[in-house]
Design a protein around this motif. Structure first.
Motif, PDB file in Angstrom:
ATOM      1  N   UNK A   1      -8.077  -7.778  10.756  1.00 42.78           N
ATOM      2  CA  UNK A   1      -7.061  -7.768   9.711  1.00 42.78           C
ATOM      3  C   UNK A   1      -6.566  -6.344   9.481  1.00 42.78           C
ATOM      4  N   UNK A   2      -5.305  -6.106   9.772  1.00 44.11           N
ATOM      5  CA  UNK A   2      -4.729  -4.776   9.543  1.00 44.11           C
ATOM      6  C   UNK A   2      -4.765  -4.429   8.050  1.00 44.11           C
ATOM      7  N   UNK A   3      -4.380  -5.329   7.136  1.00 48.22           N
ATOM      8  CA  UNK A   3      -4.486  -4.987   5.716  1.00 48.22           C
ATOM      9  C   UNK A   3      -5.914  -4.617   5.299  1.00 48.22           C
ATOM     10  N   UNK A   4      -6.916  -5.303   5.843  1.00 47.12           N
ATOM     11  CA  UNK A   4      -8.306  -4.980   5.515  1.00 47.12           C
ATOM     12  C   UNK A   4      -8.688  -3.610   6.066  1.00 47.12           C
ATOM     13  N   UNK A   5      -8.215  -3.293   7.262  1.00 52.04           N
ATOM     14  CA  UNK A   5      -8.489  -1.974   7.834  1.00 52.04           C
ATOM     15  C   UNK A   5      -7.887  -0.874   6.964  1.00 52.04           C
ATOM     16  N   UNK A   6      -6.657  -1.082   6.520  1.00 52.18           N
ATOM     17  CA  UNK A   6      -5.992  -0.075   5.688  1.00 52.18           C
ATOM     18  C   UNK A   6      -6.696   0.080   4.342  1.00 52.18           C
ATOM     19  N   UNK A   7      -7.166  -1.026   3.795  1.00 47.07           N
ATOM     20  CA  UNK A   7      -7.909  -0.976   2.542  1.00 47.07           C
ATOM     21  C   UNK A   7      -9.214  -0.199   2.729  1.00 47.07           C
TER      22      UNK A   7
END
Length: 91
Positions: free
Chosen positions: A30-36
């Motif tokens: 998950x890109x959003x999870x990585x950014x978070x």
């Protein structure tokens, strides 16, 4: 996601990821999870770098077999090693 775990990380961090747009991106993680996670790291901002690679086309960024833009990955990785880690190229 555990912010208490991520804040313990204080080492320099380079995070490269495949992201072109909301429909063309890494489907393995998950890109959003990585950014978070990246924002929750305890590493000082000056010692961490995140780079989206829109043209690699695959989760495995640094593979000559799967990456469609290996040169961009190489340049960004070497740039991190030189700028943040202070390493000098031996060519």
């Amino acid at each position: 996601m555990n912010p208490k775990t991520f804040e313990k990380v204080t080492q320099p961090v380079f995070m490269g990821y495949f992201y072109k747009n909301d429909s063309i991106q890494d489907k393995v993680v998950s890109v959003p999870a990585m950014l978070q996670m990246f924002e929750q790291l305890g590493t000082p901002s000056a010692k961490k770098r995140k780079v989206a690679f829109p043209n690699v086309g695959d989760h495995v960024l640094a593979s000559s077999i799967t990456s469609k833009d290996l040169e961009s990955v190489r340049e960004a990785t070497y740039g991190f090693m030189e700028d943040i880690l202070g390493l000098e190229p031996k060519i």
